[in-house]
Design an enzyme around this catalytic site. Sequence first.
Site, PDB file in Angstrom:
ATOM      1  N   LYS A 127      -3.076   2.852  -2.446  1.00 48.12           N
ATOM      2  CA  LYS A 127      -4.398   3.334  -2.080  1.00 48.12           C
ATOM      3  C   LYS A 127      -4.285   4.564  -1.176  1.00 48.12           C
ATOM      4  O   LYS A 127      -4.693   4.558  -0.030  1.00 48.12           O
ATOM      5  CB  LYS A 127      -5.185   2.222  -1.400  1.00 48.12           C
ATOM      6  CG  LYS A 127      -5.616   1.175  -2.403  1.00 48.12           C
ATOM      7  CD  LYS A 127      -6.889   0.487  -2.038  1.00 48.12           C
ATOM      8  CE  LYS A 127      -6.690  -0.454  -0.870  1.00 48.12           C
ATOM      9  NZ  LYS A 127      -7.929  -1.121  -0.488  1.00 48.12           N
ATOM     10  N   MET A 151      -8.508   6.982  10.427  1.00 46.15           N
ATOM     11  CA  MET A 151      -9.002   7.669   9.228  1.00 46.15           C
ATOM     12  C   MET A 151      -9.887   8.861   9.552  1.00 46.15           C
ATOM     13  O   MET A 151     -10.881   9.108   8.882  1.00 46.15           O
ATOM     14  CB  MET A 151      -9.765   6.667   8.329  1.00 46.15           C
ATOM     15  CG  MET A 151      -8.857   5.567   7.806  1.00 46.15           C
ATOM     16  SD  MET A 151      -9.723   4.252   6.928  1.00 46.15           S
ATOM     17  CE  MET A 151     -10.264   3.215   8.280  1.00 46.15           C
ATOM     18  N   ASP A 210       0.841  -1.189   0.000  1.00 48.28           N
ATOM     19  CA  ASP A 210       0.000   0.000   0.000  1.00 48.28           C
ATOM     20  C   ASP A 210       0.877   1.238   0.000  1.00 48.28           C
ATOM     21  O   ASP A 210       2.057   1.190   0.349  1.00 48.28           O
ATOM     22  CB  ASP A 210      -0.861   0.026   1.270  1.00 48.28           C
ATOM     23  CG  ASP A 210      -1.928  -1.043   1.215  1.00 48.28           C
ATOM     24  OD1 ASP A 210      -2.213  -1.535   0.117  1.00 48.28           O
ATOM     25  OD2 ASP A 210      -2.465  -1.381   2.282  1.00 48.28           O
TER      26      ASP A 210
HETATM   27  N1  SAH Z   1      -3.946  -1.559   9.085  1.00 46.41           N
HETATM   28  C1  SAH Z   1      -3.582  -0.256   9.569  1.00 46.41           C
HETATM   29  C2  SAH Z   1      -4.677   0.762   9.349  1.00 46.41           C
HETATM   30  C3  SAH Z   1      -4.874   1.103   7.910  1.00 46.41           C
HETATM   31  S1  SAH Z   1      -6.155   2.267   7.642  1.00 46.41           S
HETATM   32  C4  SAH Z   1      -3.197  -0.351  11.046  1.00 46.41           C
HETATM   33  O1  SAH Z   1      -3.435  -1.389  11.672  1.00 46.41           O
HETATM   34  O2  SAH Z   1      -2.628   0.604  11.574  1.00 46.41           O
HETATM   35  C5  SAH Z   1      -5.278   3.753   7.473  1.00 46.41           C
HETATM   36  C6  SAH Z   1      -5.366   4.577   8.723  1.00 46.41           C
HETATM   37  O3  SAH Z   1      -4.483   4.046   9.683  1.00 46.41           O
HETATM   38  C7  SAH Z   1      -4.934   6.016   8.576  1.00 46.41           C
HETATM   39  O4  SAH Z   1      -5.989   6.822   8.081  1.00 46.41           O
HETATM   40  C8  SAH Z   1      -4.583   6.377   9.985  1.00 46.41           C
HETATM   41  O5  SAH Z   1      -5.731   6.615  10.748  1.00 46.41           O
HETATM   42  C9  SAH Z   1      -3.986   5.077  10.488  1.00 46.41           C
HETATM   43  N2  SAH Z   1      -2.505   5.047  10.390  1.00 46.41           N
HETATM   44  C10 SAH Z   1      -1.742   4.243   9.654  1.00 46.41           C
HETATM   45  N3  SAH Z   1      -0.438   4.464   9.901  1.00 46.41           N
HETATM   46  C11 SAH Z   1      -0.369   5.422  10.821  1.00 46.41           C
HETATM   47  C12 SAH Z   1       0.681   6.073  11.518  1.00 46.41           C
HETATM   48  N4  SAH Z   1       1.958   5.769  11.290  1.00 46.41           N
HETATM   49  N5  SAH Z   1       0.343   7.017  12.432  1.00 46.41           N
HETATM   50  C13 SAH Z   1      -0.910   7.327  12.697  1.00 46.41           C
HETATM   51  N6  SAH Z   1      -1.949   6.748  12.074  1.00 46.41           N
HETATM   52  C14 SAH Z   1      -1.696   5.798  11.152  1.00 46.41           C
END
Ligand code: SAH
Length: 464
Positions: A268, A381, A246
Amino acid sequence: MGHLNTFPLSFKVQGRRIVIIGGAEEALNKARLAVKTTAQVVIIAPHLEADFSALPVELVLRHFQASDLDGAALVFVAEEGPDAIAAQAEARARNIPLNVVDVPGQCDFYTPAIIDRAPLTIAVSSEGAAPVLARLVRARIEAVLSPQLGRLASLAGSLRHRVESLIEDGDARRRFYQALVTSPEVERAELAGSGETAAWALLAQHAQTGGGAGVVWLIGAGPGSEDLLTLRAQRLLQDADVIVHDQLVPDVVVQMGRRDAEQISVGKAKGHHSFSQAQINTLLVRLAGEGKRVARLKSGDPMVFGRAGEEIAALRKAGIAYQVVPGVSAALAAAADTATPVTLRKVSSGFIMATAHGAEDTELQHWALLAGAGLTLGLYMGKSIAADVAARLLEHGASATLPVGIVVNAGRANRSLYSGTLGALASNQLDFADGPAVILVGEAVAAGDWADAAQMAAQSFKVA
Ligand code: SAH
């Protein structure tokens, strides 16, 4: 990159002697290294100060004489004095490679830190300049290599001729060997004494299908730092032929894969959906169907807002093998960054991971539940609609004084923190730093360390 003053090589000592002058601790250390080989290890010292009894060495308890170096492949001088001087001179006269312990200027060679998976050897050398660093690096490499690797390497060696006659294509052979040394089944079988049978079965399968069955590993990459990946994720990334990732997975993590692995970004990113979910599903099925080992690399944990459910369903339907490897989810990285205990005795008896996306979307039914849960919330998100999220929770009865903490780029070096209350968040349009963000809400948030956080409003809960 600088140039090396030494040339790393594997020096044959089988059937020869490694002679160590000295009977104290330094000599013992070198003896421990030397006995890893099949050479005959000889200790020469008039008397011993260290205990060599556990080592298969020949003890010659007298002063050095020139004939001691007959047939010697290597000489270590691990003491000072007349014997040492004589042995050095003799080794030099005979052109036998010499190591004088702790005198780098007098050494023809240095001993590297060794990771022993015989017949596989990994040597880490700092040319004598930083042995502590070399040992540190060794410890890290030890951690990622299966202890059975040596046995699997021997197994691979013993199958060489069969493989050559059964698999013609060079790439297909490489795939077989790779499958052999990384297969958990073969490793288990080897431990149980039936490794050869398992290896034969694998070989038969590869010979028949020209490459063995493809597989998809759904791997959690964590929040975006290389060192927040699990060891298993790292190992599988190294094994993958293709990495499908991704946009949220930073390049440093993708680059941990094999250098020649194909990399496909299905990007994405919010706003531009370059691949639809259906296209990703089709891609995974096609790649694995071609016999490839596919790492499907997702940010955080693959099972949390990762669309893993759809991908797994597609793989199941197509009969493709898959495995899920967990990762550090963003909300937990945010909790770690801010030392926020998301569950806390008498304060919060649970933690909810929820999407904030669709705060204005009537389809999302969970606001009332979230507002009334009395638990810590980790909202994903929601950065661009943070004020709406707060408004939704207030509307459904959450208290305006409820602590809120927001972490942008959680788990990364460039993280930014924001803290305040639900009421303050609802009434401010904040200018957040670039990057993904998690919104933490709940009384437990106040127990975290948000001292470095920018304040959302005057009524911050910050406890200095
Ligand atoms: N599978 C991922 C989530 C993916 S959805 C997980 O478990 O973390 C994408 C969302 O994840 C983003 O909109 C944000 O809210 C969060 N996200 C992903 N990486 C991040 C990071 N390094 N810091 C803060 N939020 C993060």
